[in-house]
Structure formats: C-alpha cells, structure tokens
Design an enzyme around this catalytic site. Structure first.
Site, short mmCIF file in Angstrom:
data_model
loop_
_atom_site.label_atom_id
_atom_site.label_comp_id
_atom_site.label_asym_id
_atom_site.label_seq_id
_atom_site.Cartn_x
_atom_site.Cartn_y
_atom_site.Cartn_z
N TRP A 355 0.84 -1.34 -0.13
CA TRP A 355 0.12 0.00 0.03
C TRP A 355 0.87 1.17 -0.02
O TRP A 355 0.33 2.32 -0.34
CB TRP A 355 -1.02 0.11 1.11
N ASP A 356 2.27 1.24 0.22
CA ASP A 356 3.09 2.19 0.16
C ASP A 356 2.99 3.16 -1.14
O ASP A 356 2.99 4.32 -1.00
CB ASP A 356 4.48 1.70 0.15
N GLU A 496 0.86 -3.06 12.54
CA GLU A 496 0.93 -4.31 12.38
C GLU A 496 1.47 -5.13 13.74
O GLU A 496 1.86 -6.23 13.69
CB GLU A 496 1.98 -4.57 11.32
N LYS A 609 2.66 0.31 16.21
CA LYS A 609 3.97 0.55 15.57
C LYS A 609 3.92 1.77 14.63
O LYS A 609 5.05 2.24 14.47
CB LYS A 609 3.83 -0.78 14.43
N GLN A 610 2.91 2.24 14.05
CA GLN A 610 2.83 3.41 13.25
C GLN A 610 1.50 3.94 13.12
O GLN A 610 0.48 3.37 13.68
CB GLN A 610 2.97 2.79 12.00
#
Length: 776
Positions: A355-356, A496, A609-610
C-alpha cells in the site's frame, strides 16, 4: 588504515554555487557500513536500479542490479516471487604495480564519495598510499542513464604519483550474483564480439525471462585512445577480460571507460536487442552519454518538479533527495510494473509493491505528473485477475488485492514466515498476506483521489469505475453479520503490532468509504453512462451487489469517539496493558521493543507500530472534527513507536493541521533523516520508498497545506518557523499551478489556459488563466 575524520559519515554542504544543496558526500570509507551508502547513493531510472557498491569488492558489500518487473520464484512453491539480482557489470579489479587496490589495505590520504542529485551521477575521489608506499590518485564516476534506460556508464581515471605504473585491470560481467544465496538464473551464452564487446545471456529459472548483458571498455592515456593487451576469461555465468596496458608514466593519467547495457524479454523494446548489440561498438563515450543523461534529468525532472525551500539548507537537500529517488524507483516506462517498498535499491521486501505506493508515493505523481500516476493505477487494474483469484481462494467475491504484489498474474506473494520469535526461537508467521486487507480500500481511495485531482474521465471509463466496483464487491462479501449490524473481524490494520483484531477502525472506515463511493458512482453512471454501467454490471453482477452495498454499508459498524473523543483502534485496544515506552522511543535501533518482548506479548499492550487511527484522520479528515483529531493525537502518539518509516510523515502533517508547527517540523526532520541521516545501518536492505514519498507529502500537504476534500481544492499553508519561503507545483484538473508561500504572502500562478477555483485559507477564490494571484 582508515582515514580519521569527523564523526559525521555523511556531509550535506559540499555543494556550492549552482550545486548548493545538491550534493551528499560520504566523508570516510568504512567497510562495516557499506550497505547504507550502497542504497542511499543508488542510481536508477525506473527501468533498473543499481546499488552503489564500489568497483573493487569487499567482504560485507551487497552488490545489486534490479530490473523492474523481472520477478522469479525459486524452488517452486517453497519460496515467493522476488526481483532477481541481475548480473553485475560494475566490478573493476585494479592491480597497481603488483598490488591489489583495496581501501582496507594501505593508507587513505584523502577520500570522498559524492552523489550529485542534480546530475544523478556518483563520483569517488581517492588519494591512496599502497602497502609498499606508492601513492595514486583515483577518480571514479558512474551513472545509470535517464536518456537511454538500458545503459550503465562508468569512468575511472588513475594517476601514479610516486613512480611509473604497471596496471592490470580485470573487468567484465558477473552473472554469479544471488539474492542472499538464491540463484535465479540458468547458464546462458557467453560471447566476445570483435575482440571488444563481452556478452552474457541468462534465463530465469521459473519465470522464463531472458536477460542480455553486454559491456565494452575504452582506454585513453593523455587524450590518446588505445587498445591494451588483453586476455578473455569465461566461467559459469561469468565473462571477464584482463587488460594490461603499457607502462603509465609518473603523473600521467590513464582513463578507462566501461559502458554496459542490459535488456530483458519483459521489455517492450526487446526486439531491438540484436540491433543494440550490433551498434554497441560505436555507442558514444562516457561524456557524450552523460550530457544526454544530464539534460534528461534537468528537463524531465528538475524543471518538472521545481520545489524550493528557503531557510534550512538540509531541508532543500532532503526534498531533492526525495524527488531523485521517486524518479529512480518508478517504472514510468511500463504500466505492467509498480513500485517496490525498497524501490530498486536493494533486496528488501523482495521488490514487492505494498500500500506504500497508493497511499504514500502515488500522491506525488497524482499532483506532479498525472501521466505516471495513471500508469501506476493501470498496474492495479491489470492485476485484477490475481485479486479475484485471491478473493475466491478465501471464499470471498470481487477483487481482494494482495498485501504484497509482484508480476501481474502472481496474486499474493507475501512470505509466510519471518524472523525468529525472541521468546520461542521459532519463525514468526507473517499474517499480513492473509488478513491485512485494508489495501483493497487503499487502492480504491487512490483511484478516487487521482480522478478528483485530474478529472481524467477516460481513465475512469476504462479502469477506474471497475476498480471501485470490484473492490466494493469484495467488501460486501467480506462483511460479517452480527445481530443488527455488520463488522470486520480477525484483521491486521496499519498497526502491524496488533494481529487478529476485530473492527480495526481504519479498515472499517475505509471499507465503508469504498462501499459508499461505489454506490455513488453506480447512481452516477445510471444517469450519465448506462451503457458502461451495463457492461460492468454483466461482469460484476452490479445490480445484485448494488443492493448489498446499500444494505450492508448502512449497517457497517464504525467505531465512534468515546467520552474522551478517542476512537478505539479496535475492539480491545483501549483495554490492553499500558507500559512505559520511553526507552523504546529513544532507542536508536528500530524494533528495539522486540529484544525484550515477542509479538504475542506486544499484541496485548497499548503499543502502536505506526500511524493507524492517525492515518484515518488524515485520509478522511473532513469526517472528523478538530477536537476529535486533537484527542486522538494526544492519546495515540505517546503509544506509537514509529517503528515503521511510514509513520512520522503522517504525524507531521497532522501536527501541522493541529497548529503545532514545532512538533510538525520535528517529525519532518526525523522522517527526512530515516535514509538521509547519520544512522549508518538504517538502509542496508534498500531505501524506504514510503518514507521518501512521505517527505514530499509533508512539504506539500503539510507545510504547503494542499488538500482535496469532496472533490474541491483547498490550500492552507503552515510554513515552519525556520523557513522563509516554499515553492512547489501541483496539477489540478489539467491546470498547472505554481505556488509560492512566504511569511507574508501567498502567490499562485496559473500557467494553464483554464480558470481554477480553490479555497485559500477558508476563502473561495478563482485564479484566471495565465495569471498570478497574490494574497498579502
């Protein structure tokens, strides 16, 4: 002996005059940190990417040449498809007066290796004293041509300073390269043509792709070209020539040019390979090739993307670094290919697209070069059959896009097993390929975002509507009925560190958005293009699915802000254990948490995580109030480790939106130094493509304040205190706008023949064709 130098391995201020903020320099050689510079200084043109390993070899190097779209799989189904490491054509082993040139031997008297972003050329300048005491100056340059995508060019100039030089050069094509030990190529034909051109043919073991590599050398001594004595050598998947020129006198300079080419049977111009080989003996020299390459960069890239930052030199360098790598990683030549999570700069993530691309990289092209953006989305359209197959394999309908994508027909290529569990010692299962499903909605979002910015109706009719409908068909089949509502259970969201969660807010909201957009465009086509709707209906059973979209979308559970205005990341996140994350946030090593905990333990803690809820607030920002955004920032940011390179850019943009200029700039600084900074182990497997795209988004969407909301263009700049001016271009509905922001004024120049409407700092304005609007 290594050269002692200042503690900073990379310097950013070598460039002066017209090269100010264009050069990145490695100031000292360190054989322990080769991978960082190999990736960060990598050269590429979108067709191929070349890691910047040195000509001479070292034990800890990772040489790599990756040609976009040439995926192969080893050992059948036991491994996943990956981008193979093609033959190396950059090796040049030098023997100077009987001594092997190696920077780990002797003494380095002077050294710098510089990447010139403006010209996309790598240079290395060395003053070396050999173990026996002889001194030499060596100057290496190379580039991967943007003018001719098949060409790699190298030049070496050697000047003996102590005495006359007896030189031996061993150089050629090495097809024995592997991907961390995996050999992807069968033995091919080795040939020497006209005693001048070396050729190596190779063939991938499973995907049956032909590679053709060829190289030639030219020698010049004090401006006179000559042909030295030479001996050809062939081995398995390897062809080299040993060249032994006559003696080079003290203080004279011998120059060696090595021009190499690569073609593959995936190329649309593969039929030209024999012609290319036939003409390779007369291919222009390094300087002529370089001038064409240099002109292509300046005309096609730097004039196309004139982003200027005044106030902090490093920030200007950082945005140019981002544009440089966005160009080198993107296969603009072929819509059958996409952008890997490491671009073409290393083996990391096996060259796969995530998806980056759609969420972090595509926005740059959507607003700066729509033609390339369209091609990247066409890749997703062409890969629908693989997405349909994945959906069917999981007992769903429609198009369920793979978490990791490679060649069009591959479908899901995410590896099943990852690193060892710190507690159990067993391999950790990678669940993303099974249950990280938000990518399907992310692709739909990117389609819609592209359409709103460009107004490209042709794309929508040929590709876009079908992508929106096919993804919505998947979501309606994916939703699970629970009493009076629908939900999505057992997924991985953007965070994640949380696996098998129910009702991940980002996933649910994006699925709902996808369904609502499908309903909207079904209604629109019913009125405006019933023939197209009928054609798509017969393929995707849209009449039946339309009713399901309406019924299920209205009942899909969307986590709502609680009494403290916090949106639950998933059903159980807010009830999990809270620990002090300070030591892990301050750690220099990414993933330091996993030196003490395994993923199962982290899964039961409020650790992110993000950006997860944060990226939801960014993408669907007009669905949430400023108070909700602030409350969620205050809650989630302290619990976010930013262990993903995707994270800080999103947080920086949101910090700008929330009015915290200092924090926004701090996040931007950290994001821009993920690859470009002084951490010399940050980028060994390759650059961070999403982070590179995120740097551009921070500059344009964060500090520049560019937004598209409900199909309308908004501009609300938030210039950092340290900046005095920011200039950047964007395309809107086919019109090119050049935006210049200072502390006191905003100038918007409309370079098109059409008027443009937008909202500037809350006020609707119209900028007439070929005029400049100034807001004092």
């Amino acid at each position: 002996m290594l050269l002692k130098n200042d503690i900073q391995a990379l310097k950013y201020d070598k460039g002066t005059g017209e090269l100010n903020n264009w050069l990145i320099t490695e100031t000292r050689f360190n054989p322990e940190t080769l991978g960082k510079v190999e990736a960060v200084f990598s050269l590429g043109n979108g067709y191929m990417g070349l890691r910047s390993a040195t000509e001479e070899r070292y034990s800890k190097e990772v040489r790599g040449n990756f040609v976009a779209g040439t995926f192969n799989k080893f050992l059948g189904d036991k491994e996943v498809t990956e981008l193979p490491n093609a033959a190396d054509m950059t090796e040049m082993a030098l023997t100077l007066n009987g001594e092997t040139f190696q920077l780990t031997d002797g003494e380095i008297l002077d050294f710098d290796r510089t990447l010139n972003l403006k010209d996309a050329e790598l240079s290395r300048q060395i003053h070396w004293r050999s173990p026996s005491g002889d001194e030499y100056k060596l100057f290496f340059t190379r580039f991967v041509s943007l003018d001719n995508k098949h060409i790699i060019a190298q030049k070496v100039a050697i000047t003996p300073l102590s005495r006359d030089l007896t030189l031996k050069l061993n150089s050629g094509i090495n097809g024995q390269m592997t991907n961390t030990g995996t050999q992807h190529f069968k033995e091919g034909v080795l040939r020497l043509y006209d005693q001048k051109i070396m050729k190596l043919e190779a063939h991938t073991t499973e995907s049956n792709i032909d590679f053709a590599h060829f190289t030639r050398h030219e020698f010049t001594l004090e401006n006179d070209t000559f042909t030295p004595k030479n001996t050809i050598f062939m081995d398995r998947r390897k062809i080299f020539t040993t060249f032994e020129p006559e003696t080079i006198k003290k203080n004279e300079t011998i120059t060696i040019e090595k021009i190499s080419g690569v073609y593959t049977s995936r190329d649309r111009d593969w039929e030209n390979v024999d012609t290319a080989l036939a003409s390779f003996a007369t291919v222009p020299n390094y300087d002529t090739l370089f001038q064409a390459h240099r002109k292509a960069w300046r005309t096609n890239i730097w004039e196309q993307y004139p982003i200027q930052i005044e106030g902090v030199d490093f920030d200007q360098l950082a945005i140019r670094f981002a544009v440089y790598h966005l160009t080198g990683m993107t296969p603009a030549h072929d819509n059958r290919m996409n952008i890997g999570a490491k671009g073409l700069s290393g083996e990391g993530y096996k060259g796969h697209a995530f998806w980056d691309t759609e969420i972090f990289v595509l926005p740059f092209f959507t607003t700066s070069n729509p033609k390339i953006a369209r091609q990247l989305l066409e890749y997703r359209f062409l890969s629908i059959p693989g997405a349909v197959r994945k959906a069917a394999e999981n007992n769903y309908e429609g198009a369920m896009f793979p978490w990791e994508s490679a060649w069009l027909e591959d479908g899901e290529v995410t590896p099943v097993w990852g690193a060892a569990d710190i507690i159990t010692g067993e391999p950790t299962k990678i669940w993303s390929g099974f249950i990280e499903q938000h990518i399907t909605a992310d692709i739909a979002f990117a389609v819609w975002q592209y359409y709103q910015f460009t107004g490209d109706q042709d794309f929508m009719e040929k590709h876009g509507y079908e992508l929106l409908f096919a993804t919505a068909v998947f979501w309606q089949s994916r939703l699970e009925e629970n009493s009076d509502h629908y939900e999505i259970t057992g997924v991985v969201g953007p965070d994640e560190y949380k696996e098998h969660v129910d009702n991940n807010a980002f996933t649910n909201y994006m699925a709902h958005w996808n369904l609502e957009k499908a309903i909207h465009y079904y209604d629109l086509l019913l009125q405006e293009n019933p023939a197209l709707l009928e054609a798509l209906s017969s393929k995707w059973d849209l009449r039946t699915n339309y009713r399901k979209w309406q019924e299920k979308s209205s009942k899909l559970y969307l986590p709502q802000p609680n009494s403290e205005l916090v949106i639950p990341q998933d059903d159980t996140y807010l009830s999990k254990k809270i620990i002090d994350l300070t030591p892990y946030k301050e750690a220099s090593q990414v993933g330091a948490l996993f030196l003490e905990y395994n993923l199962d333990q982290v899964n039961d803690m409020q650790i992110t995580k993000q950006a997860d809820v944060m990226i939801l607030l960014y993408l669907l920002e007009n669905e949430f109030s400023p108070e909700v955004k602030q409350a969620n920032w205050d809650y989630y940011e302290p619990k976010t480790l930013h262990d993903s390179s995707l994270s800080r850019a999103t947080h920086s943009i949101l910090a700008s939106d929330l009015g915290d200029k200092e924090l926004a700039y701090s996040m931007f600084e950290k994001a821009s130094r993920i690859d470009l900074g002084q951490n010399m182990k940050s980028s060994d497997p390759g650059i961070h493509s999403a982070s590179i795209g995120g740097i551009w988004q921070v500059v344009v969407n964060g500090f520049g304040g560019v937004r598209m909301l409900d199909g309308k263009l908004y501009l609300h700049p938030h210039l950092p205190e340290k900046w005095t001016a920011l200039q950047f271009p964007i395309y809107w509905k086919g019109s090119r706008l050049l935006i210049n922001v200072t502390k006191d004024t905003i100038k918007i120049t409309n370079t098109s023949n059409n008027d443009v409407q937008l909202t500037l700092n809350g006020t609707e304005i119209s900028i007439l064709a070929n005029t400049t609007f100034t807001n004092n």
